[in-house]
Write an enzyme that holds these catalytic residues in place. Structure first.
Site, short mmCIF file in Angstrom:
data_model
loop_
_atom_site.label_atom_id
_atom_site.label_comp_id
_atom_site.label_asym_id
_atom_site.label_seq_id
_atom_site.Cartn_x
_atom_site.Cartn_y
_atom_site.Cartn_z
N TYR A 75 92.21 37.98 -7.42
CA TYR A 75 91.23 37.36 -6.53
C TYR A 75 92.17 37.52 -4.99
O TYR A 75 91.64 37.70 -4.11
CB TYR A 75 90.90 36.08 -6.98
CG TYR A 75 89.55 35.80 -7.60
CD1 TYR A 75 88.27 36.12 -7.02
CD2 TYR A 75 89.67 35.80 -8.97
CE1 TYR A 75 87.26 36.02 -7.50
CE2 TYR A 75 88.38 35.96 -9.47
CZ TYR A 75 87.34 35.99 -8.88
OH TYR A 75 86.11 35.97 -9.63
N VAL A 111 80.50 36.35 -1.52
CA VAL A 111 81.35 35.20 -1.30
C VAL A 111 82.27 35.38 -0.09
O VAL A 111 83.26 34.63 0.01
CB VAL A 111 82.34 35.30 -2.62
CG1 VAL A 111 81.63 34.66 -3.85
CG2 VAL A 111 83.15 36.55 -3.05
N HIS A 127 76.70 32.29 -5.09
CA HIS A 127 77.88 32.55 -6.01
C HIS A 127 79.20 31.85 -5.46
O HIS A 127 80.10 32.33 -5.84
CB HIS A 127 78.05 34.21 -6.20
CG HIS A 127 76.71 34.67 -6.85
ND1 HIS A 127 76.72 36.01 -7.07
CD2 HIS A 127 75.81 33.80 -7.65
CE1 HIS A 127 75.43 35.82 -7.97
NE2 HIS A 127 74.86 34.87 -8.10
N GLY A 196 70.58 45.08 0.21
CA GLY A 196 71.97 45.41 -0.37
C GLY A 196 72.48 44.75 -1.70
O GLY A 196 73.62 44.25 -2.02
P1 OAD Z 1 75.94 45.22 -6.95
O1 OAD Z 1 77.03 46.13 -6.68
O2 OAD Z 1 75.32 45.07 -8.03
O3 OAD Z 1 74.71 46.09 -5.80
C1 OAD Z 1 75.02 46.67 -4.58
C2 OAD Z 1 73.78 47.17 -4.21
O4 OAD Z 1 73.79 47.41 -2.73
C3 OAD Z 1 73.36 48.42 -4.60
O5 OAD Z 1 72.15 48.43 -5.00
C4 OAD Z 1 73.57 49.63 -3.58
O6 OAD Z 1 72.65 50.68 -3.58
C5 OAD Z 1 73.38 48.69 -2.32
N1 OAD Z 1 74.10 49.13 -1.28
C6 OAD Z 1 75.27 49.91 -1.16
N2 OAD Z 1 75.58 50.29 -0.05
C7 OAD Z 1 74.79 49.77 1.00
C8 OAD Z 1 74.64 49.23 2.34
N3 OAD Z 1 75.53 50.00 3.16
N4 OAD Z 1 73.69 48.80 2.80
C9 OAD Z 1 72.35 48.18 1.90
N5 OAD Z 1 72.70 48.39 0.53
C10 OAD Z 1 73.88 48.92 0.15
O7 OAD Z 1 76.15 44.10 -6.19
P2 OAD Z 1 75.00 42.81 -5.90
O8 OAD Z 1 73.63 43.00 -6.14
O9 OAD Z 1 75.63 42.06 -4.74
O10 OAD Z 1 78.15 38.10 -9.06
O11 OAD Z 1 75.75 41.96 -7.21
C11 OAD Z 1 75.01 40.77 -7.58
C12 OAD Z 1 76.12 40.24 -8.42
O12 OAD Z 1 76.72 40.70 -9.42
C13 OAD Z 1 77.54 39.56 -7.48
O13 OAD Z 1 77.19 38.42 -6.51
C14 OAD Z 1 78.39 39.38 -8.33
C15 OAD Z 1 78.28 40.70 -9.40
O14 OAD Z 1 78.87 40.24 -10.73
C16 OAD Z 1 79.39 37.26 -9.42
O15 OAD Z 1 80.18 37.53 -9.32
C17 OAD Z 1 78.56 36.14 -10.00
#
Ligand code: OAD
Length: 270
Positions: A75, A111, A127, A196
């Site tokens: 972290y 976060v 989160h 995103g």
């Molecule tokens: P992910 O890594 O699962 O997904 C990221 C998304 O962002 C993907 O669908 C990409 O296609 C998209 N992406 C990438 N670059 C982008 C850009 N420049 N503009 C727009 N979209 C873009 O991340 P999260 O969905 O945030 O939880 O993940 C959800 C949770 O999973 C997180 O909060 C974390 C993780 O485990 C915890 O830690 C509890």
């Protein structure tokens, strides 16, 4: 053969702008893709934070109890990375878009505090936040001062217990207040704008589904398809920093023109 990326077309953008301009109540849900163009990695995918790591090995209470120093080192790297980044044009467009609405709710799975730094207020952190810590013993929550990172795991200044990052780990419940507020906003909104996120992590991924079930329009901004894409009313295939500033400008123009009772900007006036 190279596969060309799908890109949001002008007509997609206009369709999304029309939906937003006709709405009164907005829910925005963001994920790590929102901060990608600020230089922060997403979680999944070849460059993601979970590449080569089992999420439960760093982001769970069991991992922390087993080896708090190791978890904190992971972290600390992220916290230091967060200190060197700035909001991108997508964050700023979100803040401007919110100002166009009487009622808007911004819920993020991120976060970082880039939404706040771009001018958004009352952000619901589903989160948690990396710039806060919480004591494992006395449960006190306090801002993460740099001095606390000098000894890992950092001791609680009040009771000498161990401090943990104030983020939600696997298997833990979301902070109840922010999540309930986000659920209420999902039920009440006219449009849900989802930016995103892979829409794979529950319960946050339920929010656009609730909005849809209540008859709201769902607009997705993401360069890739997600499980939400087939259900989105408009899927804008592009990045947050590319798509959102244009979208926000179109919505502002449409609203201005409607107030004046004039023609619709960007459309042939034949
Ligand atoms: P992910 O890594 O699962 O997904 C990221 C998304 O962002 C993907 O669908 C990409 O296609 C998209 N992406 C990438 N670059 C982008 C850009 N420049 N503009 C727009 N979209 C873009 O991340 P999260 O969905 O945030 O939880 O993940 C959800 C949770 O999973 C997180 O909060 C974390 C993780 O485990 C915890 O830690 C509890």
């Amino acid at each position: 053969m190279d596969v060309l990326p799908r890109l949001a077309t002008g007509s997609d953008l206009h369709a999304a702008a029309e939906l937003l301009a006709g709405a009164e109540t907005l829910l925005i849900l963001t994920g790590s893709g929102m901060s990608r163009e600020s230089g922060l990695p997403t979680f999944r995918g070849p460059e993601g934070l979970w590449r080569g790591v089992k999420p439960e090995d760093v982001a769970s209470i069991d991992a922390f109890r087993r080896d708090p120093k190791w978890v904190w080192e992971w972290y600390r790297e992220r916290i230091l990375a967060h200190r060197n980044v700035e909001p991108n044009p997508g964050h700023r467009a979100v803040a401007r878009l919110q100002k166009q609405f009487g009622r808007s709710t911004l819920a993020t799975q991120n976060v970082d505090v880039l939404h706040e730094r771009a001018g958004s207020k009352g952000v619901l952190h589903l989160h948690g936040q990396l710039n806060f810590v919480r004591c494992m013993s006395c449960t006190r929550r306090l801002p993460l001062e740099p001095v606390l990172l000098e000894t890992l795991p950092p001791p609680c200044p009040a009771c000498a217990g161990i401090l943990r990052p104030d983020v939600v780990w696997f298997g833990e419940a979301l902070p109840e207040g922010p999540f309930q507020e986000a659920v209420a906003a999902a039920h009440a909104c006219d449009v849900a704008l989802v930016v995103g996120t892979s829409n794979l992590v529950y319960p946050a991924a339920m929010l656009p589904q609730f909005a849809k079930q209540e008859g709201a329009a769902v607009i997705e901004v993401n360069p890739e398809s997600t499980p939400l894409t087939p259900d989105a009313d408009v899927a804008l295939a592009g990045t947050a920093a590319d798509v959102l500033p244009t979208l926000e400008r179109l919505v502002a123009d449409l609203r201005r023109t409607r107030r004046r009772g004039g023609a619709r900007p960007g459309f042939a006036n034949a």
